[in-house]
Design a protein around this motif. Structure first.
Motif, short mmCIF file in Angstrom:
data_model
loop_
_atom_site.label_atom_id
_atom_site.label_comp_id
_atom_site.label_asym_id
_atom_site.label_seq_id
_atom_site.Cartn_x
_atom_site.Cartn_y
_atom_site.Cartn_z
N LYS A 107 0.91 -1.05 -0.04
CA LYS A 107 0.26 -0.20 -0.31
C LYS A 107 1.14 1.04 0.15
O LYS A 107 1.08 2.30 1.03
CB LYS A 107 -0.82 -0.37 1.26
CG LYS A 107 -1.77 1.36 0.91
CD LYS A 107 -2.18 1.53 2.94
CE LYS A 107 -1.80 1.39 3.55
NZ LYS A 107 -1.17 2.58 3.01
N PRO A 108 1.22 1.48 -1.47
CA PRO A 108 2.52 3.12 -1.21
C PRO A 108 1.50 4.62 -1.72
O PRO A 108 0.36 3.97 -2.18
CB PRO A 108 3.55 2.09 -2.12
CG PRO A 108 2.45 1.84 -3.01
CD PRO A 108 1.57 0.68 -2.60
N ASN A 109 2.15 5.18 -1.04
CA ASN A 109 1.11 6.82 -1.78
C ASN A 109 1.82 7.09 -3.09
O ASN A 109 3.13 5.82 -3.59
CB ASN A 109 1.63 7.66 -1.03
CG ASN A 109 3.12 7.87 -0.28
OD1 ASN A 109 3.85 7.85 -0.61
ND2 ASN A 109 3.45 8.84 1.18
N LEU A 110 2.26 7.57 -3.21
CA LEU A 110 2.21 7.72 -5.23
C LEU A 110 4.23 7.92 -4.45
O LEU A 110 4.87 7.43 -5.64
CB LEU A 110 1.80 9.10 -5.73
CG LEU A 110 0.84 9.28 -6.17
CD1 LEU A 110 -0.31 10.42 -6.76
CD2 LEU A 110 0.60 8.07 -7.21
N LEU A 113 5.17 5.07 -4.74
CA LEU A 113 5.42 3.98 -5.55
C LEU A 113 6.39 4.73 -6.65
O LEU A 113 6.99 4.09 -8.11
CB LEU A 113 4.07 4.07 -6.10
CG LEU A 113 3.56 3.63 -7.41
CD1 LEU A 113 4.10 1.88 -7.07
CD2 LEU A 113 2.85 3.63 -8.01
N ALA A 127 0.55 6.67 -12.47
CA ALA A 127 0.60 5.12 -10.92
C ALA A 127 0.13 3.80 -12.36
O ALA A 127 1.16 2.97 -10.89
CB ALA A 127 -0.63 5.75 -10.56
N ALA A 131 3.42 0.94 -11.48
CA ALA A 131 2.78 -0.61 -10.64
C ALA A 131 3.18 -1.28 -11.72
O ALA A 131 3.27 -2.39 -10.89
CB ALA A 131 1.23 -0.11 -10.21
N ILE A 143 -1.56 -4.13 -5.61
CA ILE A 143 -1.08 -2.66 -5.18
C ILE A 143 -2.25 -1.51 -5.24
O ILE A 143 -2.74 -1.80 -5.99
CB ILE A 143 -0.33 -1.34 -6.37
CG1 ILE A 143 1.41 -2.62 -6.22
CG2 ILE A 143 0.84 -0.66 -5.94
CD1 ILE A 143 2.02 -1.97 -7.19
N THR A 145 -3.15 2.11 -3.97
CA THR A 145 -1.76 3.19 -4.30
C THR A 145 -2.57 4.57 -3.64
O THR A 145 -3.77 4.74 -4.26
CB THR A 145 -1.43 3.45 -5.50
OG1 THR A 145 -0.27 2.62 -5.98
CG2 THR A 145 -0.42 4.94 -5.15
N SER A 146 -2.76 4.59 -2.48
CA SER A 146 -2.95 5.71 -1.31
C SER A 146 -2.83 6.99 -2.04
O SER A 146 -1.63 7.81 -2.73
CB SER A 146 -2.64 6.05 -0.10
OG SER A 146 -3.59 7.21 0.53
#
Length: 239
Positions: A107-110, A113, A127, A131, A143, A145-146
């Motif tokens: 769960k990465p943020n931008l 990532l 994104a 990803a 993935i 992505t927050s």
């Protein structure tokens, strides 16, 4: 949930968050935790190995001082032996080591990532491609992505779906990411689809921002947001 247990009394880790009321901005100060010895983290791994049934194994947060990033290889081996899905929510070299070992979901943020994909920065439009690069380079199936107030992107090898959220009054973002991940895991554990899990996770994360300080989400807020998200969301292949 696996916690590192210290055999000697030490100071508890403290993180500080300051809210500037004029702008509603928050400033976070993350303090280092206590040193964890080799015998201590190995004991934790032993406890993990002894668990009878584990559908999911979750590693969240930064590694304490003294714990090598190579611990993810061992946790991945334990997960495979138990036929459990490994979910990792961390950053930096620790995240890369986890991906090398093999995980089910991250769960990465931008920003995180972008780092994994070897790029300076990313927008939500970039994104999906980033990803997919990460999935091809490392061992990862899902993935999420927050995007902060913009919701999240659910990305697999077969799809990319954006989960948007209604505008809410933000009181604090402390614990929003953890709440989102908890909602995803709760949904998956209860046999919901990845799409349903992503929607519920975003509802949990957004609900957490509606409360001040370290207060997390309230169930009634989660349920209301989840209904709104379900009513408004449409999935696309190739966002």
């Amino acid at each position: 949930m696996l916690h590192f247990v210290l055999t000697q009394p030490r100071y508890t880790r403290e993180n500080l968050t300051i809210k500037e009321t004029a702008t509603n901005n928050q400033y976070r100060f993350g303090m280092p935790g206590a040193m964890v010895s080799g015998s201590e983290y190995k004991k934790c791994l032993k406890i993990l190995e002894q668990q009878q049934e584990s559908a999911y194994i979750v590693v969240s947060g930064s590694l304490p001082p003294g714990v090598p990033s190579g611990i993810f290889k061992k946790i991945a081996e334990i997960s495979r032996a138990k036929n459990a899905r490994l979910i990792v929510d961390t950053s930096g070299e620790a995240l890369k080591e986890a991906l090398k070992a093999g995980v089910y979901l991250i769960k990465p943020n931008l920003k995180e990532l972008a780092s994994l994909a070897g790029k300076q920065n990313l927008t939500a439009d970039d994104a999906e491609a980033a990803a997919k690069e990460v999935m091809n380079k490392y061992k990862c199936e899902v993935i999420v992505t927050s995007l902060g107030a913009g919701g999240a992107l659910l990305i697999t090898s077969a799809m990319c779906m954006k989960v948007e959220v209604p505008a809410v009054k933000t009181e604090s973002t402390v614990g929003a990411g953890d709440s989102m991940l908890a909602g995803i895991i709760y949904s998956l554990f209860n046999s919901r689809s990845l799409i349903e899990a992503a929607r519920y996770g975003v509802a949990c994360g957004t609900a957490a921002t509606m409360n001040p300080g370290t207060e997390l989400c309230h169930l009634k807020d989660v349920q209301k947001l989840y209904q709104i998200i379900n009513a408004a969301l449409t999935s696309t292949a190739g966002f």
